[in-house]
Write a protein that holds these residues in place. Structure first.
Motif, PDB file in Angstrom:
ATOM      1  N   PHE A 183      10.965   5.661  -9.393  1.00  0.00           N
ATOM      2  CA  PHE A 183       9.763   5.277  -8.658  1.00  0.00           C
ATOM      3  C   PHE A 183       9.967   3.916  -7.983  1.00  0.00           C
ATOM      4  O   PHE A 183       9.673   3.741  -6.795  1.00  0.00           O
ATOM      5  N   LEU A 184      10.504   2.951  -8.733  1.00  0.00           N
ATOM      6  CA  LEU A 184      10.711   1.615  -8.189  1.00  0.00           C
ATOM      7  C   LEU A 184      11.729   1.637  -7.048  1.00  0.00           C
ATOM      8  O   LEU A 184      11.526   1.007  -5.996  1.00  0.00           O
ATOM      9  N   ARG A 185      12.804   2.374  -7.238  1.00  0.00           N
ATOM     10  CA  ARG A 185      13.851   2.430  -6.210  1.00  0.00           C
ATOM     11  C   ARG A 185      13.370   3.176  -4.967  1.00  0.00           C
ATOM     12  O   ARG A 185      13.832   2.898  -3.852  1.00  0.00           O
ATOM     13  N   THR A 186      12.427   4.086  -5.137  1.00  0.00           N
ATOM     14  CA  THR A 186      11.855   4.770  -3.976  1.00  0.00           C
ATOM     15  C   THR A 186      11.003   3.801  -3.170  1.00  0.00           C
ATOM     16  O   THR A 186      11.028   3.804  -1.933  1.00  0.00           O
ATOM     17  N   GLY A 228       0.545  -4.131   6.034  1.00  0.00           N
ATOM     18  CA  GLY A 228       0.156  -3.258   7.137  1.00  0.00           C
ATOM     19  C   GLY A 228       1.316  -2.706   7.940  1.00  0.00           C
ATOM     20  O   GLY A 228       1.119  -1.843   8.809  1.00  0.00           O
ATOM     21  N   ARG A 229       2.546  -3.152   7.659  1.00  0.00           N
ATOM     22  CA  ARG A 229       3.724  -2.662   8.378  1.00  0.00           C
ATOM     23  C   ARG A 229       4.369  -1.531   7.594  1.00  0.00           C
ATOM     24  O   ARG A 229       4.598  -1.656   6.377  1.00  0.00           O
ATOM     25  N   PRO A 230       4.727  -0.411   8.246  1.00  0.00           N
ATOM     26  CA  PRO A 230       5.406   0.683   7.549  1.00  0.00           C
ATOM     27  C   PRO A 230       6.759   0.223   7.001  1.00  0.00           C
ATOM     28  O   PRO A 230       7.489  -0.518   7.663  1.00  0.00           O
ATOM     29  N   VAL A 231       7.073   0.649   5.781  1.00  0.00           N
ATOM     30  CA  VAL A 231       8.368   0.363   5.164  1.00  0.00           C
ATOM     31  C   VAL A 231       9.223   1.614   5.271  1.00  0.00           C
ATOM     32  O   VAL A 231       8.895   2.640   4.677  1.00  0.00           O
ATOM     33  N   PRO A 232      10.300   1.580   6.057  1.00  0.00           N
ATOM     34  CA  PRO A 232      11.146   2.773   6.215  1.00  0.00           C
ATOM     35  C   PRO A 232      11.791   3.172   4.897  1.00  0.00           C
ATOM     36  O   PRO A 232      11.986   2.340   3.999  1.00  0.00           O
ATOM     37  N   ALA A 233      12.132   4.440   4.787  1.00  0.00           N
ATOM     38  CA  ALA A 233      12.827   4.934   3.590  1.00  0.00           C
ATOM     39  C   ALA A 233      14.315   4.624   3.708  1.00  0.00           C
ATOM     40  O   ALA A 233      15.183   5.500   3.677  1.00  0.00           O
ATOM     41  N   ARG A 259       0.859  -1.195   0.000  1.00  0.00           N
ATOM     42  CA  ARG A 259       0.000   0.000   0.000  1.00  0.00           C
ATOM     43  C   ARG A 259       0.890   1.239   0.000  1.00  0.00           C
ATOM     44  O   ARG A 259       1.759   1.392   0.876  1.00  0.00           O
ATOM     45  N   VAL A 260       0.680   2.105  -0.981  1.00  0.00           N
ATOM     46  CA  VAL A 260       1.458   3.337  -1.136  1.00  0.00           C
ATOM     47  C   VAL A 260       0.502   4.520  -1.090  1.00  0.00           C
ATOM     48  O   VAL A 260      -0.522   4.518  -1.782  1.00  0.00           O
ATOM     49  N   ARG A 261       0.852   5.531  -0.305  1.00  0.00           N
ATOM     50  CA  ARG A 261       0.007   6.720  -0.188  1.00  0.00           C
ATOM     51  C   ARG A 261       0.850   7.990  -0.272  1.00  0.00           C
ATOM     52  O   ARG A 261       1.796   8.183   0.505  1.00  0.00           O
ATOM     53  N   GLY A 262       0.509   8.831  -1.259  1.00  0.00           N
ATOM     54  CA  GLY A 262       1.131  10.142  -1.383  1.00  0.00           C
ATOM     55  C   GLY A 262       2.626  10.113  -1.622  1.00  0.00           C
ATOM     56  O   GLY A 262       3.348  11.036  -1.227  1.00  0.00           O
ATOM     57  N   LEU A 263       3.108   9.073  -2.305  1.00  0.00           N
ATOM     58  CA  LEU A 263       4.556   8.919  -2.485  1.00  0.00           C
ATOM     59  C   LEU A 263       5.098   9.918  -3.511  1.00  0.00           C
ATOM     60  O   LEU A 263       4.608   9.997  -4.639  1.00  0.00           O
ATOM     61  N   VAL A 264       6.132  10.643  -3.114  1.00  0.00           N
ATOM     62  CA  VAL A 264       6.811  11.594  -3.994  1.00  0.00           C
ATOM     63  C   VAL A 264       8.311  11.341  -3.903  1.00  0.00           C
ATOM     64  O   VAL A 264       8.921  11.607  -2.864  1.00  0.00           O
ATOM     65  N   PRO A 265       8.933  10.793  -4.944  1.00  0.00           N
ATOM     66  CA  PRO A 265      10.388  10.623  -4.922  1.00  0.00           C
ATOM     67  C   PRO A 265      11.096  11.972  -4.965  1.00  0.00           C
ATOM     68  O   PRO A 265      10.590  12.934  -5.554  1.00  0.00           O
ATOM     69  N   ARG A 269      15.549   8.372  -2.027  1.00  0.00           N
ATOM     70  CA  ARG A 269      14.891   9.120  -0.955  1.00  0.00           C
ATOM     71  C   ARG A 269      13.485   9.566  -1.365  1.00  0.00           C
ATOM     72  O   ARG A 269      13.216   9.833  -2.526  1.00  0.00           O
ATOM     73  N   ARG A 270      12.600   9.621  -0.355  1.00  0.00           N
ATOM     74  CA  ARG A 270      11.246  10.128  -0.549  1.00  0.00           C
ATOM     75  C   ARG A 270      11.186  11.596  -0.127  1.00  0.00           C
ATOM     76  O   ARG A 270      11.752  11.978   0.882  1.00  0.00           O
TER      77      ARG A 270
END
Length: 505
Positions: free
Chosen positions: A302-305, A321-326, A263-269, A311-312
């Motif tokens: 995008f894929l590497r982000t 459901g677990r956050p994926v750190p940057a 699940r991705v929300r508001g992702l901006v590389p 970096r995001r």
């Protein structure tokens, strides 16, 4: 009867063996001026070994080379270069910290009385860059700031400056598309028109039939056939490459499950140009999401982000459901695996044997009482060798000795040992022959059917269309839109990639 142009460079009966493998077996090749000679074969067929002998990187065990009809033996690549033999390899040798101009002139610097002649060099650099479609590029720019596609073209510009008599192009189009690809074809045809002998290696057989004057097919180190390109169509080339008819259709895809894995929300590389639009994305278990777009559109970023390797600027990523750190290392721990575009520099440690590369991402499986178990490493390698069909003489073979397709299988095996929940594939079949492509397509479809979520970037549009449940289209550094179901067509994807009218809404 029309006379045949004498060969500039001729290989006669070349053989070369490595431990447990006869890589080349009495192979012949004619390089005639003004002709494009396509050299085709599966990964491991002997193409790379033949090229290394032609360019002085390896000596043959048997056979000889003739230059202008006279026997010659190159003791080093420098001697081959001096004789006018140049190779542009699939894995680039552009030096990132140097400028474009210095990379183009590398080894061919112009001097006057012991001092670099910058003015003369600048003229040559600009002329060479213009020929490969980079006439607007600043020669003073550092190479590390260039896209992979532009680095490839800079490498070809270097070959032009050397005024070579024979140029070997090893998968030159693997990272190119659109106008960059057209520039490459123009350069190849121009070289032949200028009397250069071009050896063209490609797994994209449409290029072979479009560009080549002559074709040589290798299989298991031997020449299966050779002759004018007019006698070869794609079915014949494939049949001779693999020794059988290959049905290169894509496998049937199982229906994805309801569970959202990624699940991705508001992702901006982070972008050095402009701020892309935020991306929301849900990828279900068993779903393959393809990512298309022109070179420079932001596909790989995008894929590497998603993987934590870039970096995001904003946004969140979750797996199960677990956050994926940057952060790449911590993202791996949450079940994300990235198979990178640059396998030799980012996916493998080439000096290590294949057993060590296979287990690098899952060392816990091969450690016993705090020490690496060589026996367990060998067992793991053999398991993956059988599962993925890796062609290697054994666990101790050097990874650098493998063909590109088998190296790619090692990278895949390395990450699959971790049983990731999300598999991110960046150009998974770049530089891979038609037979190995079919195997990789089957593997990706099987992994998805087992419940893995897959996001795949590819510059091969038919590959994206044929192996995806839906397709994201990148443009201008971000995701411009999505197509799914019956709307997944080449026309719709290209309309969206080019921001033209007519794309499906």
């Amino acid at each position: 009867m029309a006379s045949v142009t004498p060969a500039v460079l001729e290989a006669r009966g070349l053989s070369r063996s490595f431990p447990g493998v006869r890589a080349l077996d009495r192979a012949d090749l004619l390089c005639r001026p003004g002709r494009v000679h396509a050299l085709v074969g599966e990964n491991g067929a002997g193409k790379s070994t033949l090229v290394r002998i032609l360019t002085g990187n390896q000596a043959p065990d048997e056979g000889e080379l003739l230059l202008d009809g006279e026997p010659v033996r190159f003791a080093s690549p420098r001697e081959a270069l001096a004789a006018g033999i140049t190779a542009v390899y699939q894995e680039l040798t552009v030096l990132p910290a140097m400028s474009v101009a210095d990379n183009v002139m590398l080894g061919q610097e112009r001097t006057q009385r012991g001092v670099l002649d910058r003015r003369s060099s600048d003229r040559e650099v600009r002329a060479a860059l213009a020929r490969v479609g980079l006439g607007d590029l600043d020669p003073g720019l550092r190479a590390e700031e260039l896209s992979l596609a532009n680095r490839q073209l800079v490498e070809i510009a270097r070959a032009l400056v050397r005024r070579s008599r024979v140029i070997v192009l090893d998968e030159p189009s693997a990272v190119l598309s659109g106008d960059k690809l057209e520039a490459l074809f123009t350069v190849v045809r121009g070289l032949a028109a200028d009397g250069v002998a071009v050896v063209y290696i490609s797994h994209l057989l449409e290029e072979v039939t479009d560009l080549a004057d002559d074709v040589t097919v290798l299989r298991d180190g031997r020449v299966v056939s050779t002759g004018p390109a007019t006698g070869y169509d794609i079915p014949r080339i494939i049949r001779e490459m693999v020794g059988r008819d290959v049905d290169a259709v894509f496998p049937a895809l199982a229906e994805p499950r309801e569970e959202v894995v990624l699940r991705v929300r508001g992702l901006v590389p982070v972008s050095s140009t402009r701020r892309p639009q935020p991306v929301d994305l849900d990828v279900r278990a068993g779903e393959i999401v393809g990512v298309a777009g022109l070179v420079g559109s932001g596909r790989s970023r995008f894929l590497r982000t998603l993987a934590g390797a870039h970096r995001r600027e904003a946004g969140t990523v979750e797996v199960g459901g677990r956050p994926v750190p940057a952060d790449l290392r911590r993202a791996i721990a949450t079940g994300v695996a990235l198979v990178p575009e640059e396998r030799k520099t980012e996916g493998l440690v080439l000096p290590l044997p294949v057993r060590a590369n296979t287990t690098l991402a899952a060392l816990g499986q091969v450690v016993r009482r705090g020490f690496l178990s060589g026996r367990r490493e060998r067992e793991v390698f053999r398991e993956e060798q059988q599962r993925l069909g890796i062609r290697a003489s054994g666990p101790e073979q050097g990874t650098w000795q493998l063909s590109g397709g088998n190296q790619q299988k090692i990278v895949l095996a390395k990450w699959l040992r971790r049983s990731p929940r999300v598999l991110l594939l960046d150009e998974p079949t770049r530089g891979v022959d038609v037979g190995a492509k079919t195997e990789i397509y089957r593997l990706v479809a099987e992994l998805a059917a087992e419940g893995m979520a897959v996001v795949m970037v590819s510059s091969d549009l038919p590959e994206v269309l044929g192996l995806s449940h839906r397709v994201l289209v990148c443009r201008g550094g971000g995701v411009a839109g999505e197509v799914a179901g019956a709307d997944i067509t080449e026309e719709n994807v290209m309309h969206m990639a080019l921001a033209s009218a007519g794309a499906a809404r």
